[in-house]
Design an enzyme around this catalytic site. Sequence first.
Site, short mmCIF file in Angstrom:
data_model
loop_
_atom_site.label_atom_id
_atom_site.label_comp_id
_atom_site.label_asym_id
_atom_site.label_seq_id
_atom_site.Cartn_x
_atom_site.Cartn_y
_atom_site.Cartn_z
N THR A 122 0.84 -1.22 0.00
CA THR A 122 0.00 0.00 0.00
C THR A 122 0.86 1.26 0.00
O THR A 122 0.69 2.15 -0.84
CB THR A 122 -0.90 -0.01 1.26
N VAL A 123 1.81 1.34 0.94
CA VAL A 123 2.60 2.57 1.06
C VAL A 123 3.58 2.70 -0.11
O VAL A 123 3.73 3.78 -0.70
CB VAL A 123 3.34 2.61 2.42
N ARG A 162 7.05 -10.14 -5.21
CA ARG A 162 5.94 -10.48 -6.10
C ARG A 162 6.18 -9.93 -7.51
O ARG A 162 7.01 -9.03 -7.70
CB ARG A 162 4.63 -9.89 -5.55
N GLU A 209 9.93 9.88 9.29
CA GLU A 209 8.75 10.71 9.58
C GLU A 209 7.45 9.90 9.50
O GLU A 209 6.53 10.09 10.29
CB GLU A 209 8.69 11.89 8.60
N GLY A 251 1.52 8.47 10.47
CA GLY A 251 1.28 8.46 9.02
C GLY A 251 1.74 9.75 8.37
O GLY A 251 2.92 10.08 8.37
N LYS A 285 5.21 3.31 18.47
CA LYS A 285 5.21 4.73 18.07
C LYS A 285 5.52 5.64 19.26
O LYS A 285 6.31 6.58 19.13
CB LYS A 285 3.87 5.08 17.43
N1 HSE Z 1 -1.88 0.04 11.33
C1 HSE Z 1 -1.40 1.37 11.51
C2 HSE Z 1 -2.54 2.23 12.05
C3 HSE Z 1 -0.89 1.90 10.21
O1 HSE Z 1 -3.67 1.77 12.00
O2 HSE Z 1 -2.31 3.33 12.52
C4 HSE Z 1 -0.10 3.15 10.33
O3 HSE Z 1 1.03 3.00 11.14
#
Ligand code: HSE
Length: 402
Positions: free
Chosen positions: A11-12, A44, A124, A129, A200
Site C-alpha cells: 500500500t505505502v 511479487r 517521519e 502516518g 510509536k
Molecule cells: N496500522 C497502523 C494504524 C498503520 O492503524 O495506525 C499506520 O502505522
Amino acid sequence: MAKAAIMGFGTVGGGVYDIIDASREKVSLNAGEPIDVKYILDIRDFPNHPRKELFTKDFSDILNDPEVTVVAEVMGGLHPAYEFTKSLLENGKSVVTSNKELVATYGTELLAIAREKNVNYFFEASVGGGIPVIRPIHQCLTANNILKIAGILNGTTNYILNEMITKGKAFADALADAQKLGYAERNPAADIEGHDACRKIAILASLASRNFVDYNDIPTEGITEITLDDVNCAAKLGAVIKLIGYARFLEDGKVFSIVAPMLIDKSDPLSGVDGVMNAVMITGDSVGDVMFYGAGAGKLPTASAVVADMIDAVKHCERSKKIFWEKPEKNITASGDDVKFSYFIRTGDSADNIKAAFEDCRFTESAVTGESAFITEPLTAAEIEDRLEKLSSVISKIRVFN
Ligand code: HSE
C-alpha cells in the site's frame, strides 16, 4: 538527477511511486533536482505495471548501484528490512522508512551508522502516518524541555472505536472494515492489542529524550476489552474512549510511558480526533501544548511523509542531519509506581460497597441497568488494585486521561 529505489510495493510503496510519478515537478523543485525511481524491490511480480522494468527481486541490484543515493524502505517487518537498511547505510545511501517496528527496535544502531557514514536515516512516516511530528520534535521544539507526549497513534483502533461510538457497530465488524480500507497491520493484533501504538510512543519518547526507550518496557493494553456498554457509559459522562500512547518526562531524567484505552472528556481536543485520524499533543516547558493532527494511516497520507523524507535526503545528500538517540547506561524507563490516574469503574456492587472502598469517588449515570459507574480520585496502580479488591465485581476499569 537523484536516483531512488523503493523496497516493498504494498500500500505505502505504491503510494510512494504514485506521488513521485504524479508530482514530478513539485518533487524536483523541492529537492533541488528530479528524483527518478530506478528500482522497485518486491518478491511479487507486477506484470501489468506500466514501468515493469523497474521491478527487481534482487536487493543487490540496489545495494551495488552507485547511482542510487536514496532508498525508501516500506516493506515493513524486522527482517530482512533491518539487514537491508544496515547494508544500504553502510554503503553510503540514505534510507527513509515508514517501518515503526524497525525504528523502535534497531533505530539506535541505524541512526548511529547514518551519522557515521554522513548520510540520513529518516522516519517521519513511522509515527502518525502523514502527520509531521518527528521533525517538529527534532527541530522546531528543541528549545523546550518536553514534559509530556500524548497521542492517538493508531488509526485502526481509532477507526474501530469511532465506528462503535457513532454507528453502534460491533468490534469485529469495525475491524473487518478497517482491514478492507487498508489501515490495519498485516497482523491486526498489532493494532488492537496496542503494540503498534506502543512502538510509536517509544519512538517519540526516544526522540524527545535523546535516550532509547525500549518498547518492551512500556505497559501496553489494547482495546479488545472495550465494549459497547463502556462506550455508551462514557457517552453518558460526556466523554469518549480512545487508545492513548502516553509519555511523561520526569525530573530525574526518566520517562514514564504507557499505552492504554483512556476516557477523554469531550472538552479535550484529543476527544474530537475521529476515524482514522491521529493526533499528538506535545507539552513543552516554554511552548506549552502543541497538537499535530492528520491522517494516521492510509496509502497517500503515509506515502506523502515518505516522499518528503526522500526529498529531504536528496537535499541533504552527504550531510547527516544528526537525528539520533543513544542507549543510556542505565534504563531510563520509570516504573510508574507513583504515577496516579483517576479510573472509570463499572461494577455490579451497591453504592454502599463502593463508598466503603472508595471514600472520594464521583458517581455517574451508568448506561446499563443494575450497574454502578463512578470515577475515582487519582490513584497509583497499587492503590486502585487494593481498593478494587474490596468490590465483589468489577466490570470495567479504564484510566481517565490527564
Ligand atoms: N496500522 C497502523 C494504524 C498503520 O492503524 O495506525 C499506520 O502505522
